[in-house]
Design a protein around this motif. Sequence first.
Motif, PDB file in Angstrom:
ATOM      1  N   TRP A 151     -32.378   7.367  -8.324  1.00  0.00           N
ATOM      2  CA  TRP A 151     -31.209   6.959  -7.552  1.00  0.00           C
ATOM      3  C   TRP A 151     -29.982   7.788  -7.919  1.00  0.00           C
ATOM      4  CZ3 TRP A 151     -32.334   1.125  -8.588  1.00  0.00           C
ATOM      5  CH2 TRP A 151     -33.351   0.709  -7.734  1.00  0.00           C
ATOM      6  N   MET A 152     -29.839   8.153  -9.201  1.00  0.00           N
ATOM      7  CA  MET A 152     -28.714   9.000  -9.615  1.00  0.00           C
ATOM      8  C   MET A 152     -28.816  10.385  -8.980  1.00  0.00           C
ATOM      9  SD  MET A 152     -28.249   8.156 -13.627  1.00  0.00           S
ATOM     10  CE  MET A 152     -27.439   6.679 -14.199  1.00  0.00           C
ATOM     11  N   TRP A 167     -26.036  13.419  -2.386  1.00  0.00           N
ATOM     12  CA  TRP A 167     -25.168  12.973  -1.292  1.00  0.00           C
ATOM     13  C   TRP A 167     -23.684  13.180  -1.625  1.00  0.00           C
ATOM     14  CZ3 TRP A 167     -26.396  12.437   3.511  1.00  0.00           C
ATOM     15  CH2 TRP A 167     -27.695  12.114   3.871  1.00  0.00           C
ATOM     16  N   SER A 168     -23.347  13.199  -2.900  1.00  0.00           N
ATOM     17  CA  SER A 168     -21.950  13.380  -3.309  1.00  0.00           C
ATOM     18  C   SER A 168     -21.477  14.820  -3.149  1.00  0.00           C
ATOM     19  CB  SER A 168     -21.763  12.937  -4.761  1.00  0.00           C
ATOM     20  OG  SER A 168     -21.966  11.552  -4.871  1.00  0.00           O
ATOM     21  N   ILE A 169     -22.389  15.719  -2.862  1.00  0.00           N
ATOM     22  CA  ILE A 169     -21.992  17.110  -2.628  1.00  0.00           C
ATOM     23  C   ILE A 169     -21.091  17.207  -1.393  1.00  0.00           C
ATOM     24  CG2 ILE A 169     -22.889  19.372  -1.924  1.00  0.00           C
ATOM     25  CD1 ILE A 169     -25.274  18.833  -3.780  1.00  0.00           C
ATOM     26  N   PHE A 170     -21.340  16.379  -0.383  1.00  0.00           N
ATOM     27  CA  PHE A 170     -20.571  16.465   0.864  1.00  0.00           C
ATOM     28  C   PHE A 170     -19.082  16.158   0.668  1.00  0.00           C
ATOM     29  CE2 PHE A 170     -24.943  15.741   2.364  1.00  0.00           C
ATOM     30  CZ  PHE A 170     -25.112  16.928   3.060  1.00  0.00           C
ATOM     31  N   PRO A 171     -18.696  15.086  -0.027  1.00  0.00           N
ATOM     32  CA  PRO A 171     -17.264  14.872  -0.259  1.00  0.00           C
ATOM     33  C   PRO A 171     -16.618  15.994  -1.069  1.00  0.00           C
ATOM     34  CG  PRO A 171     -18.458  12.855  -0.732  1.00  0.00           C
ATOM     35  CD  PRO A 171     -19.466  13.928  -0.479  1.00  0.00           C
ATOM     36  N   VAL A 172     -17.364  16.578  -1.988  1.00  0.00           N
ATOM     37  CA  VAL A 172     -16.824  17.693  -2.780  1.00  0.00           C
ATOM     38  C   VAL A 172     -16.583  18.908  -1.884  1.00  0.00           C
ATOM     39  CG1 VAL A 172     -17.356  19.306  -4.656  1.00  0.00           C
ATOM     40  CG2 VAL A 172     -17.827  16.877  -4.943  1.00  0.00           C
ATOM     41  N   GLY A 182      -5.432  13.802  -3.309  1.00  0.00           N
ATOM     42  CA  GLY A 182      -5.849  12.428  -2.993  1.00  0.00           C
ATOM     43  C   GLY A 182      -7.335  12.350  -2.693  1.00  0.00           C
ATOM     44  N   LEU A 183      -7.819  13.315  -1.920  1.00  0.00           N
ATOM     45  CA  LEU A 183      -9.250  13.342  -1.597  1.00  0.00           C
ATOM     46  C   LEU A 183     -10.088  13.659  -2.832  1.00  0.00           C
ATOM     47  CD1 LEU A 183     -11.232  12.956   0.684  1.00  0.00           C
ATOM     48  CD2 LEU A 183     -11.035  15.385   1.206  1.00  0.00           C
ATOM     49  N   LEU A 184      -9.563  14.499  -3.726  1.00  0.00           N
ATOM     50  CA  LEU A 184     -10.266  14.810  -4.968  1.00  0.00           C
ATOM     51  C   LEU A 184     -10.414  13.563  -5.840  1.00  0.00           C
ATOM     52  CD1 LEU A 184     -11.506  16.908  -6.899  1.00  0.00           C
ATOM     53  CD2 LEU A 184      -9.195  17.266  -7.807  1.00  0.00           C
ATOM     54  N   VAL A 185      -9.346  12.792  -5.961  1.00  0.00           N
ATOM     55  CA  VAL A 185      -9.398  11.543  -6.742  1.00  0.00           C
ATOM     56  C   VAL A 185     -10.405  10.573  -6.119  1.00  0.00           C
ATOM     57  CG1 VAL A 185      -8.069   9.506  -7.420  1.00  0.00           C
ATOM     58  CG2 VAL A 185      -7.086  11.782  -7.711  1.00  0.00           C
ATOM     59  N   ALA A 186     -10.347  10.438  -4.786  1.00  0.00           N
ATOM     60  CA  ALA A 186     -11.289   9.544  -4.093  1.00  0.00           C
ATOM     61  C   ALA A 186     -12.733  10.014  -4.292  1.00  0.00           C
ATOM     62  CB  ALA A 186     -10.947   9.467  -2.610  1.00  0.00           C
ATOM     63  N   SER A 187     -12.958  11.328  -4.250  1.00  0.00           N
ATOM     64  CA  SER A 187     -14.306  11.874  -4.449  1.00  0.00           C
ATOM     65  C   SER A 187     -14.803  11.613  -5.865  1.00  0.00           C
ATOM     66  CB  SER A 187     -14.331  13.380  -4.174  1.00  0.00           C
ATOM     67  OG  SER A 187     -14.048  13.651  -2.836  1.00  0.00           O
ATOM     68  N   THR A 193     -21.113   5.783  -7.392  1.00  0.00           N
ATOM     69  CA  THR A 193     -22.439   5.908  -6.780  1.00  0.00           C
ATOM     70  C   THR A 193     -23.468   6.601  -7.658  1.00  0.00           C
ATOM     71  OG1 THR A 193     -21.841   7.959  -5.631  1.00  0.00           O
ATOM     72  CG2 THR A 193     -21.520   5.884  -4.431  1.00  0.00           C
ATOM     73  N   VAL A 194     -23.023   7.490  -8.540  1.00  0.00           N
ATOM     74  CA  VAL A 194     -23.981   8.221  -9.365  1.00  0.00           C
ATOM     75  C   VAL A 194     -24.256   7.505 -10.685  1.00  0.00           C
ATOM     76  CG1 VAL A 194     -24.435  10.411 -10.561  1.00  0.00           C
ATOM     77  CG2 VAL A 194     -23.393  10.425  -8.298  1.00  0.00           C
ATOM     78  N   PHE A 195     -23.249   6.882 -11.273  1.00  0.00           N
ATOM     79  CA  PHE A 195     -23.430   6.320 -12.606  1.00  0.00           C
ATOM     80  C   PHE A 195     -23.491   4.793 -12.644  1.00  0.00           C
ATOM     81  CE2 PHE A 195     -21.354  10.449 -13.209  1.00  0.00           C
ATOM     82  CZ  PHE A 195     -22.357  11.075 -13.908  1.00  0.00           C
ATOM     83  N   LEU A 196     -22.632   4.112 -11.927  1.00  0.00           N
ATOM     84  CA  LEU A 196     -22.537   2.660 -12.044  1.00  0.00           C
ATOM     85  C   LEU A 196     -23.564   1.924 -11.179  1.00  0.00           C
ATOM     86  CD1 LEU A 196     -20.947   0.346 -13.340  1.00  0.00           C
ATOM     87  CD2 LEU A 196     -19.448   0.399 -11.360  1.00  0.00           C
TER      88      LEU A 196
END
Length: 159
Positions: free
Chosen positions: A17-18, A24-29, A51-56, A63-66
């Motif tokens: 899952w991580m 999937w987290s590559i897209f916001p980056v 702001g977008l960097l902080v949100a990402s 999503t990756v750790f918690l």
Amino acid sequence: MRQPPKERIAIEAKKAWMLSAGLWSIFPVIITITLFVLAYFLQFSYWYGIGLLVASLIEIILTVFLIPTLRWKRWRYELFDQEIYIQHGVLIVTRTLVPMIRVQHVDTKQGPILKKYGLSSLTISTAATTHEIPALIEEEASALRDQISNLARVDQDDV
């Protein structure tokens, strides 16, 4: 009130899952980097990008750790002669009883990420819906599939 199911899914589920969430987290980056590049060339404020960097970063941490750890802690199942007992959920815990008499067919499935960790998901289909027990060890998923199939067949023969 009934006790929670006893069986857990494989610990490797957290890793799978991580990895999936990380991909999937590559897209916001990418979107964040694009916003910084546009801010440079179009001469608008970098604060949008910050702001977008902080949100990402918050999204990646969640999503990756918690969430994979919380999902793994809550996912449980137990097989009885007359029913399958499933518990899942992160914030809202759902407990489901699937009567054996309602089981129509049972499948195992495995994508590339689950295959990397030697895992399979078990899908239990009824007339109304489909229930899934994710990330079981391949041999365990196959054995459970066969056991549920036999128990469902016995129940239907009794009717």
